[in-house]
Design an enzyme around this catalytic site. Structure first.
Site, PDB file in Angstrom:
ATOM      1  N   ASP A   8       0.864  -1.189  -0.033  1.00 18.99           N
ATOM      2  CA  ASP A   8       0.133  -0.043  -0.055  1.00 18.99           C
ATOM      3  C   ASP A   8       0.984   1.356   0.095  1.00 18.99           C
ATOM      4  OD1 ASP A   8      -1.679  -2.359   0.798  1.00 18.99           O
ATOM      5  OD2 ASP A   8      -3.046  -1.026   1.869  1.00 18.99           O
ATOM      6  N   GLU A  39      -4.494   2.077  -2.889  1.00 19.88           N
ATOM      7  CA  GLU A  39      -5.628   2.148  -2.121  1.00 19.88           C
ATOM      8  C   GLU A  39      -5.376   3.665  -1.248  1.00 19.88           C
ATOM      9  OE1 GLU A  39      -7.713  -0.346   0.578  1.00 19.88           O
ATOM     10  OE2 GLU A  39      -5.864   0.112   1.950  1.00 19.88           O
ATOM     11  N   HIS A  68     -10.298   1.299   0.397  1.00 16.55           N
ATOM     12  CA  HIS A  68     -10.635   2.911   0.135  1.00 16.55           C
ATOM     13  C   HIS A  68     -10.944   2.991  -1.229  1.00 16.55           C
ATOM     14  CE1 HIS A  68      -9.675   3.073   4.301  1.00 16.55           C
ATOM     15  NE2 HIS A  68      -8.595   2.533   4.263  1.00 16.55           N
ATOM     16  N   HIS A 150      -6.362  -8.606  -0.195  1.00 18.06           N
ATOM     17  CA  HIS A 150      -6.221  -7.564   0.925  1.00 18.06           C
ATOM     18  C   HIS A 150      -7.214  -7.725   2.261  1.00 18.06           C
ATOM     19  CE1 HIS A 150      -5.469  -3.137   1.312  1.00 18.06           C
ATOM     20  NE2 HIS A 150      -6.430  -3.021   1.861  1.00 18.06           N
ATOM     21  N   HIS A 175      -3.060  -4.469   3.236  1.00 18.58           N
ATOM     22  CA  HIS A 175      -3.958  -4.017   4.166  1.00 18.58           C
ATOM     23  C   HIS A 175      -3.559  -3.511   5.553  1.00 18.58           C
ATOM     24  CE1 HIS A 175      -7.871  -2.653   5.384  1.00 18.58           C
ATOM     25  NE2 HIS A 175      -7.892  -3.795   6.557  1.00 18.58           N
ATOM     26  N   HIS A 177      -0.782  -3.043   6.445  1.00 22.10           N
ATOM     27  CA  HIS A 177       0.668  -2.037   6.197  1.00 22.10           C
ATOM     28  C   HIS A 177       1.752  -2.565   7.080  1.00 22.10           C
ATOM     29  CE1 HIS A 177      -2.002   1.654   4.877  1.00 22.10           C
ATOM     30  NE2 HIS A 177      -2.421   0.442   4.340  1.00 22.10           N
TER      31      HIS A 177
HETATM   32 FE   FE2 Z   1      -4.062   0.313   2.995  1.00 23.89          FE
HETATM   33 FE   FE2 Z   2      -6.915  -1.578   3.035  1.00 27.31          FE
END
Ligand code: FE2
Ligand code: FE2
Length: 258
Positions: A8, A39, A68, A150, A175, A177
């Site tokens: 991400d 995202e 997102h 994700h 997702h 991170h």
């Molecule tokens: Fe993210």
């Molecule tokens: Fe996410």
């Protein structure tokens, strides 16, 4: 075939950091296909045509998203128009965008699939039968399939790795991170990692300024979040894909943008 997958990308610090380190990553890993999750690329939440173009300019071929993706309404028309940015395949069929895409890498065709986990995330359909359906649909059309899964919880991501083991080149989690230390090729030949990590500031809390995230946790009151911008790192993996569409290796790429 070497595929670079980037976790991400968070806000303009993430986009700038990626552009900065891509030449170094190219030199070290010589990827032939670059996929990135975008995202969080627009101000930390969502994606726009502009932030997608910044990511393409840095050398990315395909952008994945997930929860997102629909943050910015003005991006819906772009998501319908482009075949280089994808959204979860297990969202409502009528939602903007598409859940997979096929790209050419030399004389090979690669399917890129985006799926959302169903635990603590809103989906229209379970990602598991959805993954079966897409893999079956792509089978005659592509030489290899890469899945960005994700999802919120490690269990669902690990389960998806086993579910698709031997049928796709890679199941790569995003997702949360935070890069996990479990990158490996599963026994059936599918490269797997629970989470590739993020491309953004390590000085914050998963991309948010730490003083704001801390205030939110301390007070449990609404707090406006801004994107953290110090100590940016690029997190991802490089997967080496064999001619038979399964994986030789998966290696983490964790590079500071100084
Ligand atoms: Fe993210
Ligand atoms: Fe996410």
């Amino acid at each position: 075939m070497r595929v670079l997958f980037i976790g991400d990308i968070v806000g303009s610090p993430g986009r700038a950091g990626l552009a900065q380190v891509m030449p170094e990553i190219r030199e070290n890993h010589a990827p032939e296909l670059v996929i990135a999750n975008g995202e969080n690329s627009a101000g930390g939440l969502g994606i726009t045509e502009k932030t997608a173009n910044d990511i393409f300019e840095a050398g990315v071929d395909v952008i994945t998203t997930v929860n997102h993706v629909y943050r910015h309404r003005d991006a819906y028309e772009f998501l319908d128009r482009t075949d280089r940015v994808i959204r979860p395949a297990n969202y409502m069929a009528g939602n903007p965008g598409r859940g997979s895409t096929v790209v050419s890498v030399g004389d090979r065709r690669v399917g890129v699939v985006n799926l959302s986990g169903s635990v603590q995330l809103k989906v229209a359909r379970s990602p598991f039968p959805e993954a079966d359906a897409i893999v079956e649909r792509l089978a005659g059309e592509v030489d290899a399939v890469i899945v960005d899964f994700h999802a919120e919880v490690t269990s669902e991501k690990i389960a998806m790795g086993w579910h698709l083991d031997g049928r796709v080149a890679a199941v790569l989690g995003t997702h949360t991170h935070v890069p996990t230390a479990d990158a490996r090729v599963l026994p059936g030949g599918t490269a797997f990692i629970t989470d590739a990590g993020m491309t953004g500031s390590r000085a914050g809390v998963i991309g948010v300024r730490r003083e704001q995230a801390l205030e939110s946790f301390r007070t449990q009151m609404p707090v406006k979040f801004d994107t953290a911008d110090e100590d940016v790192w690029v997190n991802g993996v490089v997967v080496d894909v064999r001619d038979d569409g399964l994986a030789n290796s998966i290696e983490q790429v964790l590079v500071p943008a100084t």
